[in-house]
Scaffold this motif. Structure first.
Motif, mmCIF file in Angstrom:
data_model
loop_
_atom_site.group_PDB
_atom_site.id
_atom_site.type_symbol
_atom_site.label_atom_id
_atom_site.label_comp_id
_atom_site.label_asym_id
_atom_site.label_seq_id
_atom_site.Cartn_x
_atom_site.Cartn_y
_atom_site.Cartn_z
ATOM 1 N N GLY A 64 -20.340 -5.129 -42.650
ATOM 2 C CA GLY A 64 -18.893 -4.918 -42.558
ATOM 3 C C GLY A 64 -18.552 -3.710 -41.708
ATOM 4 N N VAL A 65 -19.330 -2.639 -41.841
ATOM 5 C CA VAL A 65 -19.104 -1.453 -41.010
ATOM 6 C C VAL A 65 -19.352 -1.805 -39.546
ATOM 7 C CG1 VAL A 65 -19.914 0.885 -40.477
ATOM 8 C CG2 VAL A 65 -19.597 0.191 -42.863
ATOM 9 N N GLY A 66 -20.428 -2.524 -39.279
ATOM 10 C CA GLY A 66 -20.706 -2.947 -37.907
ATOM 11 C C GLY A 66 -19.606 -3.813 -37.338
ATOM 12 N N PHE A 67 -19.083 -4.731 -38.151
ATOM 13 C CA PHE A 67 -17.958 -5.576 -37.737
ATOM 14 C C PHE A 67 -16.738 -4.708 -37.432
ATOM 15 C CE2 PHE A 67 -14.283 -8.327 -38.845
ATOM 16 C CZ PHE A 67 -14.464 -9.307 -37.884
ATOM 17 N N ALA A 68 -16.514 -3.694 -38.270
ATOM 18 C CA ALA A 68 -15.377 -2.789 -38.056
ATOM 19 C C ALA A 68 -15.530 -2.002 -36.753
ATOM 20 C CB ALA A 68 -15.218 -1.842 -39.245
ATOM 21 N N VAL A 69 -16.751 -1.627 -36.417
ATOM 22 C CA VAL A 69 -16.970 -0.940 -35.133
ATOM 23 C C VAL A 69 -16.533 -1.854 -33.989
ATOM 24 C CG1 VAL A 69 -18.697 0.029 -33.559
ATOM 25 C CG2 VAL A 69 -18.814 0.569 -36.003
ATOM 26 N N GLU A 70 -16.845 -3.141 -34.109
ATOM 27 C CA GLU A 70 -16.431 -4.103 -33.083
ATOM 28 C C GLU A 70 -14.904 -4.227 -33.016
ATOM 29 O OE1 GLU A 70 -18.284 -7.875 -33.826
ATOM 30 O OE2 GLU A 70 -20.286 -6.984 -33.950
ATOM 31 N N LYS A 71 -14.234 -4.068 -34.132
ATOM 32 C CA LYS A 71 -12.776 -4.224 -34.221
ATOM 33 C C LYS A 71 -12.050 -2.876 -34.198
ATOM 34 C CE LYS A 71 -13.233 -8.634 -34.750
ATOM 35 N NZ LYS A 71 -12.863 -9.536 -33.668
ATOM 36 N N ILE A 72 -12.711 -1.827 -33.748
ATOM 37 C CA ILE A 72 -12.203 -0.458 -33.860
ATOM 38 C C ILE A 72 -10.836 -0.268 -33.201
ATOM 39 C CG2 ILE A 72 -13.323 0.499 -31.791
ATOM 40 C CD1 ILE A 72 -14.069 2.963 -33.602
ATOM 41 N N LYS A 87 -13.268 10.046 -39.717
ATOM 42 C CA LYS A 87 -11.975 9.450 -39.378
ATOM 43 C C LYS A 87 -12.070 7.918 -39.312
ATOM 44 C CE LYS A 87 -9.720 11.576 -35.982
ATOM 45 N NZ LYS A 87 -9.512 12.371 -34.734
ATOM 46 N N PHE A 88 -13.163 7.435 -38.725
ATOM 47 C CA PHE A 88 -13.361 5.991 -38.625
ATOM 48 C C PHE A 88 -13.475 5.348 -40.005
ATOM 49 C CE2 PHE A 88 -16.728 2.667 -38.648
ATOM 50 C CZ PHE A 88 -15.969 1.637 -38.115
ATOM 51 N N LEU A 89 -14.302 5.930 -40.871
ATOM 52 C CA LEU A 89 -14.472 5.363 -42.207
ATOM 53 C C LEU A 89 -13.190 5.455 -43.030
ATOM 54 C CD1 LEU A 89 -18.104 6.565 -42.951
ATOM 55 C CD2 LEU A 89 -17.367 4.203 -42.519
ATOM 56 N N ALA A 90 -12.398 6.500 -42.817
ATOM 57 C CA ALA A 90 -11.093 6.603 -43.488
ATOM 58 C C ALA A 90 -10.158 5.503 -42.981
ATOM 59 C CB ALA A 90 -10.492 7.985 -43.267
ATOM 60 N N ALA A 91 -10.182 5.259 -41.678
ATOM 61 C CA ALA A 91 -9.350 4.198 -41.093
ATOM 62 C C ALA A 91 -9.816 2.825 -41.581
ATOM 63 C CB ALA A 91 -9.405 4.271 -39.566
ATOM 64 N N LEU A 92 -11.119 2.652 -41.708
ATOM 65 C CA LEU A 92 -11.675 1.411 -42.229
ATOM 66 C C LEU A 92 -11.203 1.201 -43.671
ATOM 67 C CD1 LEU A 92 -15.454 0.453 -41.867
ATOM 68 C CD2 LEU A 92 -14.028 -0.300 -43.728
ATOM 69 N N ALA A 93 -11.293 2.243 -44.493
ATOM 70 C CA ALA A 93 -10.857 2.156 -45.891
ATOM 71 C C ALA A 93 -9.367 1.803 -45.971
ATOM 72 C CB ALA A 93 -11.148 3.462 -46.627
ATOM 73 N N LEU A 94 -8.583 2.418 -45.106
ATOM 74 C CA LEU A 94 -7.144 2.131 -45.080
ATOM 75 C C LEU A 94 -6.884 0.680 -44.673
ATOM 76 C CD1 LEU A 94 -4.413 3.555 -45.517
ATOM 77 C CD2 LEU A 94 -4.398 4.032 -43.077
ATOM 78 N N ALA A 95 -7.619 0.191 -43.693
ATOM 79 C CA ALA A 95 -7.460 -1.197 -43.268
ATOM 80 C C ALA A 95 -7.859 -2.165 -44.382
ATOM 81 C CB ALA A 95 -8.286 -1.458 -42.007
ATOM 82 N N LEU A 96 -8.922 -1.851 -45.107
ATOM 83 C CA LEU A 96 -9.334 -2.708 -46.220
ATOM 84 C C LEU A 96 -8.294 -2.697 -47.337
ATOM 85 C CD1 LEU A 96 -13.172 -2.078 -46.590
ATOM 86 C CD2 LEU A 96 -12.027 -4.125 -45.735
ATOM 87 N N ALA A 97 -7.582 -1.610 -47.486
ATOM 88 C CA ALA A 97 -6.570 -1.495 -48.539
ATOM 89 C C ALA A 97 -5.228 -2.116 -48.137
ATOM 90 C CB ALA A 97 -6.382 -0.030 -48.911
ATOM 91 N N SER A 152 -27.507 1.693 -35.854
ATOM 92 C CA SER A 152 -27.319 0.361 -36.445
ATOM 93 C C SER A 152 -28.638 -0.353 -36.742
ATOM 94 C CB SER A 152 -26.430 -0.504 -35.559
ATOM 95 O OG SER A 152 -27.022 -0.687 -34.286
ATOM 96 N N GLY A 153 -29.697 0.001 -36.054
ATOM 97 C CA GLY A 153 -30.994 -0.592 -36.349
ATOM 98 C C GLY A 153 -31.516 -0.233 -37.733
ATOM 99 N N LEU A 159 -8.434 -8.005 -41.653
ATOM 100 C CA LEU A 159 -7.475 -8.654 -42.552
ATOM 101 C C LEU A 159 -8.151 -9.565 -43.573
ATOM 102 C CD1 LEU A 159 -4.488 -8.954 -43.246
ATOM 103 C CD2 LEU A 159 -4.402 -10.867 -41.638
ATOM 104 N N SER A 160 -9.093 -10.385 -43.133
ATOM 105 C CA SER A 160 -9.736 -11.304 -44.085
ATOM 106 C C SER A 160 -10.578 -10.537 -45.107
ATOM 107 C CB SER A 160 -10.582 -12.349 -43.350
ATOM 108 O OG SER A 160 -11.623 -11.737 -42.631
ATOM 109 N N LEU A 161 -11.221 -9.445 -44.690
ATOM 110 C CA LEU A 161 -11.968 -8.625 -45.648
ATOM 111 C C LEU A 161 -11.029 -7.926 -46.627
ATOM 112 C CD1 LEU A 161 -14.832 -6.977 -43.555
ATOM 113 C CD2 LEU A 161 -15.052 -8.616 -45.423
ATOM 114 N N SER A 162 -9.863 -7.515 -46.149
ATOM 115 C CA SER A 162 -8.872 -6.900 -47.028
ATOM 116 C C SER A 162 -8.410 -7.905 -48.081
ATOM 117 C CB SER A 162 -7.674 -6.396 -46.216
ATOM 118 O OG SER A 162 -6.695 -5.847 -47.064
ATOM 119 N N GLU A 163 -8.128 -9.120 -47.642
ATOM 120 C CA GLU A 163 -7.696 -10.166 -48.577
ATOM 121 C C GLU A 163 -8.785 -10.474 -49.603
ATOM 122 O OE1 GLU A 163 -6.642 -13.226 -45.780
ATOM 123 O OE2 GLU A 163 -4.563 -12.522 -45.653
#
Length: 144
Positions: A68-76, A130-140, A20-21, A84-88
């Motif tokens: 956003g990816v870092g935020f998603a790691v926090e919300k994993i 798998k994480f990035l696929a799940a992130l993409a699905l959540a954004l969709a 992340s650095g 949800l707000s990023l999806s909207e």
């Protein structure tokens, strides 16, 4: 889609802590690659004066993507609710085709493999994919 196991989540958190650095560099390179390899994605950034690798807008948006990816790691543990707000935003305001989430995810994986060859083991690769696929699905989520 395969769901994230507890081991996947631990792997993602651990790998993210290591890389992340360099998120700014990862994001800039991933976005620049996406714009070159998938030129159809440029339509979303037509208002930028300079779409070249390393330009100020590419760098700035690369940082935004990786934040956003870092935020998603926090919300994993609950990506759907956590993002949800990023999806909207992407569905209703930006109107980004959700297929592009897979494209940027692929480019992030490529950059991670290049920048962190020793840390990007096959297990990390699987878990991050798998994480990035799940992130993409959540954004969709709001596109349904």
């Amino acid at each position: 889609m395969t769901s994230l196991t507890p081991k996947d989540k631990d792997t993602v958190r651990s790998f993210w802590a290591k890389v992340s650095g360099k998120a700014e560099d990862i994001g800039m390179d991933a976005l620049a690659r996406m714009l070159i390899v998938y030129p159809q994605t440029k339509t979303y950034f037509a208002h930028w004066k300079d779409l070249s690798p390393g330009s100020a807008p590419v760098k700035k948006h690369g940082i935004t993507v990786m934040n956003g990816v870092g935020f998603a790691v926090e919300k994993i543990d609950d990506l759907k609710a956590g993002l949800l707000s990023l999806s909207e935003l992407h569905a209703f305001t930006l109107r980004v085709d959700p297929a592009n989430f897979k494209i940027i995810s692929h480019n992030i994986l490529v950059v991670l493999a290049i920048m962190f060859p020793n840390e990007f083991t096959p297990q990390v690769h699987v878990s991050m994919d798998k994480f990035l696929a799940a992130l993409a699905l959540a954004l969709a989520e709001k596109y349904r």
